[in-house]
Design a protein around this motif. Sequence first.
Motif, PDB file in Angstrom:
ATOM      1  N   LYS A  67       0.833  -1.204   0.000  1.00  0.00           N
ATOM      2  CA  LYS A  67       0.000   0.000   0.000  1.00  0.00           C
ATOM      3  C   LYS A  67       0.868   1.254   0.000  1.00  0.00           C
ATOM      4  CE  LYS A  67      -3.712  -2.469   2.348  1.00  0.00           C
ATOM      5  NZ  LYS A  67      -3.032  -3.764   2.186  1.00  0.00           N
ATOM      6  N   ALA A  68       1.554   1.460  -1.092  1.00  0.00           N
ATOM      7  CA  ALA A  68       2.410   2.639  -1.219  1.00  0.00           C
ATOM      8  C   ALA A  68       1.609   3.805  -1.781  1.00  0.00           C
ATOM      9  CB  ALA A  68       3.589   2.322  -2.137  1.00  0.00           C
ATOM     10  N   THR A  69       2.027   5.012  -1.440  1.00  0.00           N
ATOM     11  CA  THR A  69       1.376   6.216  -1.949  1.00  0.00           C
ATOM     12  C   THR A  69       2.437   7.241  -2.360  1.00  0.00           C
ATOM     13  OG1 THR A  69       1.246   7.143   0.294  1.00  0.00           O
ATOM     14  CG2 THR A  69      -0.674   5.913  -0.504  1.00  0.00           C
ATOM     15  N   GLY A  70       1.991   8.239  -3.111  1.00  0.00           N
ATOM     16  CA  GLY A  70       2.869   9.353  -3.447  1.00  0.00           C
ATOM     17  C   GLY A  70       4.095   8.958  -4.241  1.00  0.00           C
ATOM     18  N   ALA A  71       5.232   9.523  -3.837  1.00  0.00           N
ATOM     19  CA  ALA A  71       6.488   9.310  -4.563  1.00  0.00           C
ATOM     20  C   ALA A  71       6.926   7.852  -4.520  1.00  0.00           C
ATOM     21  CB  ALA A  71       7.579  10.204  -3.975  1.00  0.00           C
ATOM     22  N   LEU A  99       1.483  -4.941  -6.341  1.00  0.00           N
ATOM     23  CA  LEU A  99       0.725  -3.689  -6.243  1.00  0.00           C
ATOM     24  C   LEU A  99      -0.776  -3.842  -6.395  1.00  0.00           C
ATOM     25  CD1 LEU A  99       3.077  -1.310  -8.279  1.00  0.00           C
ATOM     26  CD2 LEU A  99       2.949  -1.628  -5.793  1.00  0.00           C
ATOM     27  N   GLY A 100      -1.248  -5.001  -6.852  1.00  0.00           N
ATOM     28  CA  GLY A 100      -2.678  -5.198  -6.998  1.00  0.00           C
ATOM     29  C   GLY A 100      -3.153  -5.087  -8.438  1.00  0.00           C
ATOM     30  N   PRO A 101      -4.447  -5.351  -8.683  1.00  0.00           N
ATOM     31  CA  PRO A 101      -4.960  -5.452 -10.053  1.00  0.00           C
ATOM     32  C   PRO A 101      -4.915  -4.158 -10.860  1.00  0.00           C
ATOM     33  CG  PRO A 101      -6.748  -5.579  -8.442  1.00  0.00           C
ATOM     34  CD  PRO A 101      -5.467  -5.677  -7.679  1.00  0.00           C
ATOM     35  N   ALA A 102      -5.330  -3.034 -10.273  1.00  0.00           N
ATOM     36  CA  ALA A 102      -5.377  -1.777 -11.025  1.00  0.00           C
ATOM     37  C   ALA A 102      -3.983  -1.340 -11.456  1.00  0.00           C
ATOM     38  CB  ALA A 102      -6.042  -0.689 -10.190  1.00  0.00           C
ATOM     39  N   PHE A 127      -4.406 -12.578  -6.204  1.00  0.00           N
ATOM     40  CA  PHE A 127      -3.536 -12.497  -5.027  1.00  0.00           C
ATOM     41  C   PHE A 127      -3.863 -11.299  -4.128  1.00  0.00           C
ATOM     42  CE2 PHE A 127      -1.082 -15.229  -7.786  1.00  0.00           C
ATOM     43  CZ  PHE A 127      -0.465 -16.100  -6.910  1.00  0.00           C
ATOM     44  N   GLY A 128      -4.612 -10.349  -4.617  1.00  0.00           N
ATOM     45  CA  GLY A 128      -4.864  -9.144  -3.839  1.00  0.00           C
ATOM     46  C   GLY A 128      -5.853  -9.310  -2.715  1.00  0.00           C
ATOM     47  N   TYR A 129      -6.702 -10.344  -2.782  1.00  0.00           N
ATOM     48  CA  TYR A 129      -7.764 -10.496  -1.798  1.00  0.00           C
ATOM     49  C   TYR A 129      -7.615 -11.734  -0.921  1.00  0.00           C
ATOM     50  CZ  TYR A 129     -10.021  -6.831  -4.485  1.00  0.00           C
ATOM     51  OH  TYR A 129     -10.305  -5.645  -5.105  1.00  0.00           O
ATOM     52  N   SER A 130      -6.553 -12.504  -1.132  1.00  0.00           N
ATOM     53  CA  SER A 130      -6.336 -13.698  -0.321  1.00  0.00           C
ATOM     54  C   SER A 130      -4.874 -14.111  -0.403  1.00  0.00           C
ATOM     55  CB  SER A 130      -7.226 -14.844  -0.814  1.00  0.00           C
ATOM     56  OG  SER A 130      -6.891 -16.057  -0.172  1.00  0.00           O
ATOM     57  N   LYS A 186       7.967  -8.564  -1.362  1.00  0.00           N
ATOM     58  CA  LYS A 186       6.681  -7.926  -1.138  1.00  0.00           C
ATOM     59  C   LYS A 186       6.472  -7.606   0.342  1.00  0.00           C
ATOM     60  CE  LYS A 186       1.705  -8.764  -1.807  1.00  0.00           C
ATOM     61  NZ  LYS A 186       0.712  -9.705  -2.371  1.00  0.00           N
ATOM     62  N   ASN A 187       6.799  -8.551   1.199  1.00  0.00           N
ATOM     63  CA  ASN A 187       6.666  -8.329   2.634  1.00  0.00           C
ATOM     64  C   ASN A 187       7.586  -7.222   3.108  1.00  0.00           C
ATOM     65  OD1 ASN A 187       4.799 -10.402   2.757  1.00  0.00           O
ATOM     66  ND2 ASN A 187       6.315 -11.961   3.302  1.00  0.00           N
ATOM     67  N   SER A 188       8.795  -7.178   2.556  1.00  0.00           N
ATOM     68  CA  SER A 188       9.746  -6.145   2.928  1.00  0.00           C
ATOM     69  C   SER A 188       9.268  -4.764   2.507  1.00  0.00           C
ATOM     70  CB  SER A 188      11.116  -6.442   2.294  1.00  0.00           C
ATOM     71  OG  SER A 188      12.039  -5.418   2.562  1.00  0.00           O
ATOM     72  N   LEU A 189       8.731  -4.667   1.289  1.00  0.00           N
ATOM     73  CA  LEU A 189       8.201  -3.395   0.806  1.00  0.00           C
ATOM     74  C   LEU A 189       7.007  -2.938   1.623  1.00  0.00           C
ATOM     75  CD1 LEU A 189       8.411  -3.926  -3.067  1.00  0.00           C
ATOM     76  CD2 LEU A 189       9.934  -2.558  -1.642  1.00  0.00           C
ATOM     77  N   SER A 190       6.178  -3.892   2.048  1.00  0.00           N
ATOM     78  CA  SER A 190       5.002  -3.558   2.868  1.00  0.00           C
ATOM     79  C   SER A 190       5.406  -2.955   4.214  1.00  0.00           C
ATOM     80  CB  SER A 190       4.153  -4.807   3.087  1.00  0.00           C
ATOM     81  OG  SER A 190       3.667  -5.321   1.880  1.00  0.00           O
TER      82      SER A 190
END
Length: 220
Positions: A45-49, A91-94, A135-138, A213-217
């Motif tokens: 769940k990253a935002t911005g830059a 990052l998810g589907p979108a 993968f985004g919902y489970s 992915k876990n590290s980035l989260s």
Amino acid sequence: PPKSFDVAEIFSNVITSWYFYLILAVFIAGVFVLTAVKKPTFTVKATGARKTAYLAVLVALAFIANAFSFGSNLWKFSLLHLVGFIAGFILGPADGFVVGFLGDLIAGIIAPQGVYNPLIGVSSGLCGLIPGLLFGYSDKKQYLKIVISYVLVYVFCSLLLNTVATYLMYLTSSKYPTLLSYVLYRLVPTFITVFCVNLTVTTLIFKPLTLLKNSLSKTV
């Protein structure tokens, strides 16, 4: 030689029926609305830059996968599906769709291998969207979902959208008189080879990809 990115030529060589694009647009918009209303839980769940940086890196990888694909105009071998999987998984589907679509679009402008085909661009976006939805919902049955993801990508993207797009743009009636004959040509051995390579690489790197992915989260 590859032709330049020419909008007039693009739309004179692909499906121009407005309702076809309308169906695709409604489907894609529906997915974006779904992810906005019911946000994927298992994504970074990253935002911005920070999010812009992640997207930029993945779009660059998608561009490289497109630019360095090889084969004829009738079929391509590339690792774009792998990059799309990584984008959707992280990052998810979108955002996965954005990565795949922009990677194909930028490659079509900077390093064209023929006339840019917007239908293949949509198909490239779906390579990120499909695994993003799975993968985004489970976070259950991860390896099973890898297989399901690739099956769906290759059926809907490679065998359906890409096949229709390339058949209408490039093929002559003398070699492949029907769309079905071209589907069979792509299915064996092209389909199986590309499917197996991308699936195998994804499976091999999935554990370190999960750690990334876990590290980035945790850094968000």
